[in-house]
Design a protein around this motif. Structure first.
Motif, PDB file in Angstrom:
ATOM      1  N   ASN A 197      -3.292 -16.043  13.298  1.00  0.00           N
ATOM      2  CA  ASN A 197      -1.997 -15.714  12.148  1.00  0.00           C
ATOM      3  C   ASN A 197      -2.688 -16.318  10.886  1.00  0.00           C
ATOM      4  OD1 ASN A 197       0.244 -15.361  10.685  1.00  0.00           O
ATOM      5  ND2 ASN A 197       1.387 -16.964  11.834  1.00  0.00           N
ATOM      6  N   ARG A 198      -2.498 -15.502   9.848  1.00  0.00           N
ATOM      7  CA  ARG A 198      -2.807 -16.094   8.454  1.00  0.00           C
ATOM      8  C   ARG A 198      -1.499 -16.083   7.799  1.00  0.00           C
ATOM      9  NH1 ARG A 198      -7.576 -14.807   6.105  1.00  0.00           N
ATOM     10  NH2 ARG A 198      -6.875 -16.121   4.646  1.00  0.00           N
ATOM     11  N   GLU A 199      -0.830 -17.325   7.768  1.00  0.00           N
ATOM     12  CA  GLU A 199       0.425 -17.653   7.116  1.00  0.00           C
ATOM     13  C   GLU A 199       0.629 -17.221   5.689  1.00  0.00           C
ATOM     14  OE1 GLU A 199       2.264 -21.315   8.209  1.00  0.00           O
ATOM     15  OE2 GLU A 199       1.853 -21.077  10.055  1.00  0.00           O
ATOM     16  N   TYR A 203       1.692  -9.154   3.907  1.00  0.00           N
ATOM     17  CA  TYR A 203       1.359  -7.845   4.272  1.00  0.00           C
ATOM     18  C   TYR A 203       2.321  -6.924   3.960  1.00  0.00           C
ATOM     19  CZ  TYR A 203      -1.889 -10.396   7.476  1.00  0.00           C
ATOM     20  OH  TYR A 203      -2.926 -11.044   8.186  1.00  0.00           O
ATOM     21  N   TYR A 309      -7.980  -5.998   9.600  1.00  0.00           N
ATOM     22  CA  TYR A 309      -7.698  -7.567   9.856  1.00  0.00           C
ATOM     23  C   TYR A 309      -8.767  -8.292   9.062  1.00  0.00           C
ATOM     24  CZ  TYR A 309      -6.717 -12.189  11.724  1.00  0.00           C
ATOM     25  OH  TYR A 309      -6.770 -13.459  11.724  1.00  0.00           O
ATOM     26  N   CYS A 368       7.884  -6.247  12.157  1.00  0.00           N
ATOM     27  CA  CYS A 368       6.971  -7.086  11.610  1.00  0.00           C
ATOM     28  C   CYS A 368       5.441  -6.884  11.442  1.00  0.00           C
ATOM     29  CB  CYS A 368       7.434  -8.479  11.992  1.00  0.00           C
ATOM     30  SG  CYS A 368       6.306  -9.730  11.305  1.00  0.00           S
ATOM     31  N   ARG A 369       4.894  -6.610  10.423  1.00  0.00           N
ATOM     32  CA  ARG A 369       3.585  -6.395  10.435  1.00  0.00           C
ATOM     33  C   ARG A 369       2.538  -7.440  11.066  1.00  0.00           C
ATOM     34  NH1 ARG A 369       4.219  -1.267   8.681  1.00  0.00           N
ATOM     35  NH2 ARG A 369       5.199  -1.175   6.692  1.00  0.00           N
ATOM     36  N   ARG A 370       3.221  -8.638  10.733  1.00  0.00           N
ATOM     37  CA  ARG A 370       2.103  -9.589  11.217  1.00  0.00           C
ATOM     38  C   ARG A 370       2.340  -9.700  12.858  1.00  0.00           C
ATOM     39  NH1 ARG A 370       1.077 -13.868   8.056  1.00  0.00           N
ATOM     40  NH2 ARG A 370       2.821 -13.213   6.785  1.00  0.00           N
ATOM     41  N   CYS A 386       8.804 -12.551  10.171  1.00  0.00           N
ATOM     42  CA  CYS A 386       7.921 -13.473   9.304  1.00  0.00           C
ATOM     43  C   CYS A 386       8.378 -13.985   7.940  1.00  0.00           C
ATOM     44  CB  CYS A 386       6.390 -13.311   9.642  1.00  0.00           C
ATOM     45  SG  CYS A 386       6.309 -11.889   8.276  1.00  0.00           S
ATOM     46  N   CYS A 389       6.211 -10.149   5.101  1.00  0.00           N
ATOM     47  CA  CYS A 389       5.766  -8.794   5.121  1.00  0.00           C
ATOM     48  C   CYS A 389       6.888  -7.859   4.758  1.00  0.00           C
ATOM     49  CB  CYS A 389       5.335  -8.353   6.418  1.00  0.00           C
ATOM     50  SG  CYS A 389       6.477  -7.852   7.826  1.00  0.00           S
TER      51      CYS A 389
END
Ligand code: ADP
Ligand code: ZN
Length: 716
Positions: A197-199, A203, A309, A368-370, A386, A389
């Motif tokens: 996860n890149r908080e 996105y 990614y 959700c994309r994440r 999230c 996104c």
């Protein structure tokens, strides 16, 4: 440890896992660190290197980055050097002498050096305390970036069996992971993984319509910041760069067809903040370690999620909010298919098609994309929403009555015989007299021109929304055509009210602008002045600006406006060495700003928690209202009616509430048991567990909303 972190690196707290990893390394155990880009891997060997008695050797394939890394360490007062082919023989000998004398704490090496003549003699003379292997996936043939020289590491390992090893990578599938472990003889207990996860990345996927003018608006909102724009073909990169330049932006193209010299220069200018926008093919990025890229745009559909990614991963390495935007059109799929069809190996062709399918699903999906990305990489226990996104934020977007326009669009689809794509349907609605319309006689239809007052962008977005909520659908054939679903037909017949997200092109731009600013309400004018100063100093010292101070440090300076070295030293990223080297000029600049703009200094609170971390536990008012109704034990439909929102939105609210509020009473919403069991089986059979795959698994018997609701009751 905490003290070293502050004095040498200027940070107050460790990032997740850093402390545990460092402890393990210092206990003399081997480790494999799997962390996403920007997770803070380097610190895991750099900090131990300061404590350990001997030298730390770092093997890295990215020769172009070594100098920046070493410069960065030296700026923090850590004695470091590198050995690679870019140095003259004399320089190399000099470094080796310094290493032998024990003067150097961290030494970077290219992997080919390890197999070279005389290397082991050199090694024997050193007191090696730690061996760090960066980009460790390069050791595996299963990885996407195999380097044969990395195989030398196995034998190196045997030469110094007592020296602990730390291997680090951002990209490793389970296969590659095992390969690294066995090649380097690391035990499974030594694996640390912090998840993908890149908080701080936001996105979004946007329709590929009027793309260039959209792109201009987007780039404008990141004015002066570093941006990477990826295109499919070399020619596109040149076109887009040229158009941006004509529109007054500073942009340069980058692709493998350009002379090596030009490429190096472009890369260098980008790193040094001299050209903010790079328009590139995916050839660009491997050697880029720029921490402050604020926007990554994909103008075309990427081939795989892995690639996507990795490319988006180049945004926001410094942890500050950054944005990833993909312009999607179904037609792009065919562009990629053209290349896939030319793959000769049958198995590989199938694999490539499947990966492309996944990528398309990412774009078309409304989850959700994440969540989608994390599920793809096999992560367990991920939140299904999230707040960062487009699909999640949409849930909070105001919905408004869109009955009239929805009816118009569906009528136009029906009147044209459900045989045309969105572009044609919109042309009809807007009253176009294009050749194709006239040939088909569509100017005579009653729906011709009934939405002539609506901008094309807005109209297309409504079409998209109708698709998302299931009133219309698009077949996936070679020529995607629109059809009205059963649900849509019913709505048309009943003349029932249809609520859709408010379409507002201006709003979209504003929203993206706000994501790139940090939570700290710093003074932009001061920030700009500090940036100029940073660039001047960087020029003088011949290093990239981010080596001096990162954006986050400048944000804090522009907010707290410290008036003394002592106060300056409390800021993020300000260690002892940097304070001494650059403190004065920055203080002078801040003092000037304070007078010029009549500002006031703030004291930085002493909490260890950075003011930049987003506040948690905050529940928005719209969620509160839903919660209120939920406690009255209303059904989803009742809540939707009361609030004038769609059921889907209510369900998304509940999904969020369930995670933030403990003991929420939702039992009354659980689907009837036989139905629930069927859905549960669908989720269980599908280990990928994206909603789309479960939806298909269950033969599309249940709606997405029903599945979402059921998912709340699955065991976690
Ligand atoms: P990776 O190698 O995992 O991609 P880096 O080691 O380059 O990541 O670190 C990414 C960024 O995070 C760098 O700018 C680094 O200075 C910063 N960083 C690392 N550890 C911390 C920390 N504990 N607190 C704040 N920033 C950190
Ligand atoms: Zn999301």
């Amino acid at each position: 440890m905490q003290e070293l972190l502050k004095t040498h690196f200027g940070y107050d707290t460790f990032r997740p896992l850093q402390k545990e990893i460092i402890d393990t390394v210092l206990a003399g155990k081997d480790t494999l660190v799997l962390m996403p880009t920007g997770g803070g891997k380097s610190l895991c060997f750099q900090l131990p290197a300061l404590v350990l008695p001997g030298i730390t050797i770092v093997v890295s394939p990215l020769i172009a980055l070594m100098k920046d890394q070493v410069d960065g360490l030296c700026a923090n007062g850590i004695s470091a050097a590198f050995l690679n082919s870019s140095l003259s023989v004399r320089e190399q000998l000099d470094v080796m002498t310094r290493a032998r004398s024990g003067e150097i704490k961290i030494l970077y090496l290219a992997p080919e050096r390890i197999g070279s003549y005389g290397f082991y003699d050199f090694l024997v003379d050193l007191n090696v305390s730690l061996l760090a292997i960066d980009e460790a996936h390069c050791i595996s043939e299963w990885g996407h970036d195999f380097r044969p020289e990395y195989r030398n590491l196995s034998s190196l390992r045997m030469k110094i069996p007592k020296t602990p090893i730390i291997a680090l990578t951002a990209t490793a599938t389970p296969y590659v992971r095992d390969d690294i472990l066995s090649q380097l003889n690391i035990r499974k207990e030594g694996v640390f993984t912090s998840g993908f996860n890149r908080e701080n990345l936001h996105y979004s996927v946007r329709p590929k319509l009027n793309t260039f003018s959209r792109l201009k608006e987007l780039v404008q909102t990141h004015s002066g910041e570093s941006i990477i724009i990826y295109c499919f073909s070399r020619k596109n990169t040149e076109d887009v760069a040229e158009k941006l330049t004509k529109a007054g932006f500073s942009a340069a193209p980058y692709h493998a067809g350009l002379p090596q010299k030009d490429r190096e220069r472009t890369q260098e200018r980008f790193i040094r903040d001299e050209v903010p926008i790079i328009v590139a093919t995916i050839a660009f990025g491997m050697g880029i370690d720029k921490p402050d890229v604020r926007l990554v745009v994909h103008m075309d559909l990427p081939k795989t999620i892995e690639g996507y990614y990795q490319e988006t991963g180049r945004a926001g390495r410094d942890g500050l909010p950054s944005e990833c935007v993909l312009y999607y059109s179904y037609a792009d799929r065919r562009k990629q298919e053209f290349f896939i069809n030319r793959i000769e190996d049958d198995h590989e062709q199938k694999l490539a098609t499947r990966k492309l399918d996944d990528m398309v699903e990412y774009c078309q999906n409304s989850v959700c994309r994440r969540f989608f990305l994390l599920m793809y990489f096999g992560e367990k226990n991920v939140l299904t929403f999230c707040d960062a996104c487009d699909n999640c934020v949409k849930a909070d977007v105001e919905e408004a009555d869109a009955t009239e326009i929805a009816q118009k669009i569906m009528s136009a689809i029906l009147k044209t015989g459900e045989r045309f794509g969105a572009a044609h349907v919109c042309d009809v609605l807007r009253g176009s007299k294009k050749k194709r319309i006239l040939e088909l006689g569509h100017q005579n239809l009653s729906v011709h021109g009934i939405a002539s007052d609506m901008p094309i962008g807005a109209l297309r977005t409504y079409v998209q929304s109708l698709k998302t909520v299931g009133f219309i659908e698009q077949n996936d054939g070679e020529y995607p055509t629109l059809k009205v679903t059963q649900k849509g037909r019913l709505a048309l017949m009943d003349k029932s009210k249809i609520a859709l997200p408010v379409v507002d092109v201006v709003k979209e731009v504003k929203q993206s602008a706000s994501t790139s600013k940090s939570d700290l309400a710093y003074d932009e004018r001061v920030f700009e002045k500090l940036r100029v100063l940073r660039k001047d100093i960087a020029h003088e010292q011949n290093v990239p600006p981010f080596i001096i101070f990162g954006d986050r440090t400048l944000h804090e300076m522009a907010f707290y406006l410290p008036s003394s070295l002592e106060k300056l030293s409390t800021l993020f990223g300000v260690g002892e060495k940097k304070l001494e080297a650059f403190g004065e000029p920055f203080l002078t600049c801040i003092a000037q700003c304070v007078t010029e703009f009549a500002l006031q200094e703030h004291d930085k609170p002493r909490s260890t928690k950075s003011p930049l971390t987003p506040t948690s536990g905050h529940v928005s008012t719209t969620l509160q209202e839903t919660k209120e109704l939920l406690t009255q034990m209303l059904s989803i439909e009742e809540m939707a009616v009361r609030r004038g929102l769609s059921s889907g939105t209510i369900i998304q609210h509940i999904e969020k509430l369930v995670y933030t509020e403990e003991g929420l009473a939702i039992a009354h919403l659980k689907p009837e048991d036989s139905i629930f069991q069927a859905m549960k089986a669908g989720f269980e059979k599908n280990n990928r567990a994206t909603l789309t795959s479960v939806y298909k698994q269950l033969d599309e018997k249940f709606t997405y909303d029903e599945l979402r609701l059921a998912r709340l009751f699955l065991e976690r």
